[in-house]
Design an enzyme around this catalytic site. Structure first.
Site, PDB file in Angstrom:
ATOM      1  N   HIS A   1      13.637 -61.585  51.277  1.00 41.94           N
ATOM      2  CA  HIS A   1      13.941 -61.566  49.841  1.00 41.94           C
ATOM      3  C   HIS A   1      14.720 -60.338  49.378  1.00 41.94           C
ATOM      4  CE1 HIS A   1      10.671 -58.640  49.520  1.00 41.94           C
ATOM      5  NE2 HIS A   1      11.097 -58.379  48.303  1.00 41.94           N
ATOM      6  N   ARG A   2      14.763 -59.269  50.157  1.00 40.44           N
ATOM      7  CA  ARG A   2      15.409 -58.047  49.676  1.00 40.44           C
ATOM      8  C   ARG A   2      16.917 -58.229  49.567  1.00 40.44           C
ATOM      9  NH1 ARG A   2      12.351 -53.565  49.062  1.00 40.44           N
ATOM     10  NH2 ARG A   2      10.247 -53.665  49.945  1.00 40.44           N
TER      11      ARG A   2
END
Length: 382
Positions: free
Chosen positions: A219-220
């Protein structure tokens, strides 16, 4: 009775807040009144609202509806909203978690208004200031009055930055106090572990059984928003899937879904879509994630929280980042830093796939960090 305002915005903060809310309700109902402010940073129902229902967290007293946008726009909206709430409520302290824009906004507003800041998960450092989270956590630490670090490494980081260990009160942001208290997420994992047993259908539906799948989370923005990195990660995942006949489960973050559609090569998309062992599912609730982590054979993630949860449940972890705040995991051999490099990810997977973590030391406390934090707020905040 002392009034505290808890600021949450991102999904991990909602989960962490559950531990403190539970401690206030069960142990300090006559000493602390908690008011919850949701900034609206994560506003998708699967990413936020479902957590309140599932974890039994009190509904927020305020929702600032900050939504998405650039860092500046989002943080500014939060600051405006938080200032109005703080003027109205006049709390004794503001409680902040972790390193999001919600954390930064709360730290700036409260410190300028002379309201003590309590920072939970203080002292964590990646030593990579290109990460927005690194800026947020440093700023928050340096305007806080009480700083609660989950690890000894966090305390060491704070001491190197000039914080005093063992100083005397009264405590202020000019004379802050630092604590090694353990991890509120460990509190939660212990508390909710039994409830998570009822969520096993999430992988049974996919034809998986215990300990025969790899759990993946991505998700980063350092990974999702850079096409080369995103392609490298998924290239490694699909190669592992194909060569090892390994089943993978990927609960898909909304940003990752958008970037996969935009950046992944057509060939890679086709391989993923046509591989029966590669399962992409909707974002998992906290209890579903615990069930997945407890039953996976290995975890691959760029999430700080998931790295720790994997360790709690004795699962080796491939970290899809060049560095980690949880350096103890790497030092103990429970995790390997692989970044977004296809070969390093595959090599790390091979090294960790059969690693036994059953004799690892306990490094995240005794499961009562939230009670300790609540008691210190009662004792130290005027």
């Amino acid at each position: 009775m002392k009034k505290i305002i808890t600021v949450i915005g991102a999904r991990p903060q909602i989960i962490k807040a559950a531990a403190l809310s539970r401690a206030v309700k069960n142990k300090f109902p006559h000493q602390l009144q908690e008011i919850i402010v949701h900034t609206g940073q994560h506003y998708d129902d699967n990413m936020s609202a479902v957590f309140f229902r599932e974890l039994g967290i009190p509904e927020p007293d305020y929702n600032l509806n900050a939504g998405s946008g650039s860092h500046g726009v989002q943080t500014a909206k939060m600051m405006v909203g938080l200032e109005e709430v703080l003027v109205k409520e006049k709390p004794n302290a503001l409680v902040l978690y972790g390193d999001t824009n919600s954390t930064l906004a709360g730290a700036i507003v409260a410190s300028k208004m002379g309201i003590p800041v309590v920072h939970i998960e203080a002292g964590l450092r990646s030593f990579n200031k290109s990460m927005p989270e690194e800026i947020n956590r440093i700023v928050c630490d340096h305007v806080s009055t009480l700083l609660f670090s989950p690890t000894k490494t966090g305390i060491d980081n704070l001491v190197r930055e000039g914080f005093k260990n063992g100083n005397k009160g009264p405590f202020t942001n000019d004379n802050p106090h630092i604590y090694h208290c353990g991890d509120v997420m460990y509190d939660n994992s212990i508390f909710f572990s039994e409830l998570a047993e009822n969520k096993k259908d999430v992988f049974h539906r996919l034809g998986c059984t215990g300990n025969d799948f790899v759990l993946v989370t991505i998700h980063r923005n350092q990974n999702t928003d850079q096409p080369e990195k995103l392609n490298s990660i998924f290239e490694a995942l699909i190669r592992i899937c194909e060569s090892e006949s390994t089943t993978m489960i990927l609960p898909l973050h909304p940003r990752t879904k958008k970037c996969m559609n935009q950046f992944l090569s057509e060939q890679l998309k086709s391989k993923i879509e046509n591989n029966p062992n590669f399962h992409i599912i909707e974002p998992a609730s906290f209890l579903e994630m615990i069930a997945l982590e407890k039953n996976a054979v290995l975890v691959m993630t760029d999430s700080g929280g998931v790295q720790k949860e994997a360790f709690y449940f004795g699962k080796p972890c491939v970290i899809l980042r060049p560095e980690t705040e949880w350096v103890e995991l790497v030092e103990l051999g429970a995790a390997i830093l692989a970044d977004a490099d296809t070969k390093r990810i595959m090599d790390a997977f091979s090294l960790l796939m059969n690693r036994d973590l059953s004799n690892m030391p306990s490094i995240y406390g005794d499961g009562k960090a939230a009670e300790f934090i609540a008691n210190e707020i009662v004792q130290q905040i005027p």
